[in-house]
Design an enzyme around this catalytic site. Structure first.
Site, PDB file in Angstrom:
ATOM      1  N   LEU A 201      35.216  45.380  25.526  1.00 27.36           N
ATOM      2  CA  LEU A 201      35.408  46.063  26.805  1.00 27.36           C
ATOM      3  C   LEU A 201      35.157  45.088  27.944  1.00 27.36           C
ATOM      4  CD1 LEU A 201      33.609  49.475  26.090  1.00 27.36           C
ATOM      5  CD2 LEU A 201      36.037  48.911  25.867  1.00 27.36           C
TER       6      LEU A 201
ATOM      7  N   GLY B  79      29.753  43.082  26.846  1.00 27.84           N
ATOM      8  CA  GLY B  79      29.189  41.754  27.087  1.00 27.84           C
ATOM      9  C   GLY B  79      27.815  41.827  27.726  1.00 27.84           C
TER      10      GLY B  79
ATOM     11  N   ASP C   4      24.872  37.290  35.375  1.00 19.71           N
ATOM     12  CA  ASP C   4      25.171  35.920  35.824  1.00 19.71           C
ATOM     13  C   ASP C   4      25.351  35.786  37.330  1.00 19.71           C
ATOM     14  OD1 ASP C   4      27.526  37.313  36.070  1.00 19.71           O
ATOM     15  OD2 ASP C   4      28.788  35.655  35.427  1.00 19.71           O
TER      16      ASP C   4
ATOM     17  N   ARG D 259      28.694  34.185  38.399  1.00 15.55           N
ATOM     18  CA  ARG D 259      29.008  32.766  38.187  1.00 15.55           C
ATOM     19  C   ARG D 259      30.082  32.559  37.126  1.00 15.55           C
ATOM     20  NH1 ARG D 259      23.473  32.489  37.656  1.00 15.55           N
ATOM     21  NH2 ARG D 259      23.699  31.878  35.481  1.00 15.55           N
TER      22      ARG D 259
ATOM     23  N   LEU E 130      37.645  50.275  30.912  1.00 15.47           N
ATOM     24  CA  LEU E 130      37.430  51.692  31.209  1.00 15.47           C
ATOM     25  C   LEU E 130      38.433  52.151  32.271  1.00 15.47           C
ATOM     26  CD1 LEU E 130      33.516  51.748  31.426  1.00 15.47           C
ATOM     27  CD2 LEU E 130      34.943  52.373  29.480  1.00 15.47           C
TER      28      LEU E 130
ATOM     29  N   LEU F 136      30.485  46.640  36.000  1.00 11.51           N
ATOM     30  CA  LEU F 136      29.285  47.479  36.003  1.00 11.51           C
ATOM     31  C   LEU F 136      28.170  46.795  35.217  1.00 11.51           C
ATOM     32  CD1 LEU F 136      31.054  50.862  35.168  1.00 11.51           C
ATOM     33  CD2 LEU F 136      30.364  50.063  37.433  1.00 11.51           C
TER      34      LEU F 136
END
Length: 384
Positions: free
Chosen positions: A221, A241, A245, A248, A267, A281
């Site tokens: 996703l 995931g 970050d 970045r 989504l 998100l």
């Protein structure tokens, strides 16, 4: 550096000793924050100006958050002392017979709460056990730890903790997996209270190895995918995931999925509401949306109940009012429940040791409830 003032407590609530302790803690936090920011500034020349601003802003936010936490901790101590005194005064103001009745009443209430909590725990275990057999598989990919700073890893750990808490409360929980769980990520997760007892699949290997016999069912996703997710297929394994970050590493999850030759999807956020910025998100928001959809089979309800309003200012007002109405009903139910549990303290000067032990036990339960509420309110910015 702008800081939050600690002089907001009423003078009658804080003793001189506790006030001095609060001031010392505040000064220590400021000094620690200043030292951290100075150390960070020494490393800033290697970053661009925009990156430097972001790092300094994050440092100021964390310093302010630490100060606020110290303030809240001190306030809780004051509240605990006040409640203990009120209980002692209550017991001292009545005769021996009434005192025994009050202690017995409180003991029975505590027993009821413990029984209810035990019953809820058993039901939760049953739901999570059933999920491991027939629940939707949802994987949190932790292979990105080497791209994150220690504070970003800590943020992700907090999101994972929230994911587990939300999943445990769901009527139809998912079967959660943590893959690539090693190194600093594993160390920080193991520091969480009770992590070893979590009913969740923990895998040191990356998902592409741990689930290689089901590669055709893997679906990553990512907001960069072209395919829109319409339904959740029980045969599919959905991957989220695990990356904090600060924007970045744009597109890194899409690139990874393409290199591994697995399916991708996003989504259907754009079909139901307009986001104020990107459609990226946090990990816990994505997990909660999936769990909410499993329960309701309605993307619209899932998005509006999970995504904060600040991220959807242009959302359809009618849909928002509909979901807001449902939330208000839930709040009313919670308020009614609270009203049935209210105890009004009386006043008097001292109490016997048994009464004090009862108060001590109740305070420990309140601390547990506060910890659970904190876990349920974590929200950390996420990009990746």
């Amino acid at each position: 550096m702008k800081t939050t003032s600690f002089h907001c407590f009423p003078c009658h609530c804080i003793s001189q000793r506790n006030y001095e302790t609060l001031i010392r803690n505040t000064v220590a936090l400021k000094l620690r924050s200043r030292t951290t920011m100075e150390a960070t500034q020494n490393d800033l020349p290697t970053l661009s100006k925009n990156a430097q601003k972001k790092v300094l802003k994050q440092q100021r936010y964390e310093a302010k958050k630490a100060e606020k936490k110290a303030q809240e901790k001190q306030q809780k101590k004051e509240n605990a002392e006040r409640k203990r005194k009120e209980w002692e005064e209550t017991l001292a103001s009545v005769n021996e017979e009434e005192r025994s009745k009050l202690i017995e009443s409180r003991r029975n209430l505590r027993k009821e709460r413990m029984e209810k909590r035990s019953e809820e725990k058993e039901k939760k275990i049953e739901r999570l056990t059933r999920a491991t057999q027939c629940g939707h598989k949802i994987v949190i990919d932790l292979d990105f730890a080497h791209l994150m700073t220690p504070s970003e890893i800590h943020s992700l750990v907090q999101q994972i903790m929230y994911c587990y808490a939300v999943n445990g409360r769901c009527t139809i929980p998912g079967y959660l997996w943590l893959t690539g769980c090693e190194g600093e990520m594993e160390s920080q997760l193991k520091r969480l209270p009770g992590f070893d007892k979590w009913m969740i699949e923990k895998e040191n290997r990356p998902y592409i190895e741990a689930l290689k016999d089901q590669k055709e069912n893997l679906v990553y996703l990512t907001a960069d995918a072209e395919t829109v997710l319409e339904e959740l297929d029980p045969k599919k394994i959905y991957i989220v995931g695990g990356l904090v970050d600060r924007n970045r590493w744009k597109g890194i999850t899409m690139k990874k999925a393409n290199e591994q030759g697995i399916q991708t999807a996003k989504l259907p956020i754009g079909n139901y509401l307009k986001m104020s910025s990107s459609q990226v998100l946090t990990v816990n928001q994505v997990i909660e949306i999936l769990l909410k959809f499993i329960e309701t089979k309605d993307w619209k309800v899932s998005f509006f109940q999970v995504i904060p309003q600040r991220k959807r200012p242009e959302a359809d007002s009618e849909a928002y009012q509909e979901v807001e109405g449902e939330e208000n009903e839930e709040k009313d139910d919670q308020l009614d429940t609270k009203k049935t549990c209210i105890e009004v303290p009386s006043h008097g000067p001292k109490a016997d040791s048994e009464g004090y032990q009862e108060v001590e036990g109740e305070e420990n339960e309140e601390k547990d409830d506060q910890l659970n509420r904190k876990k349920a309110c974590i929200e950390v910015p996420f990009h990746g």
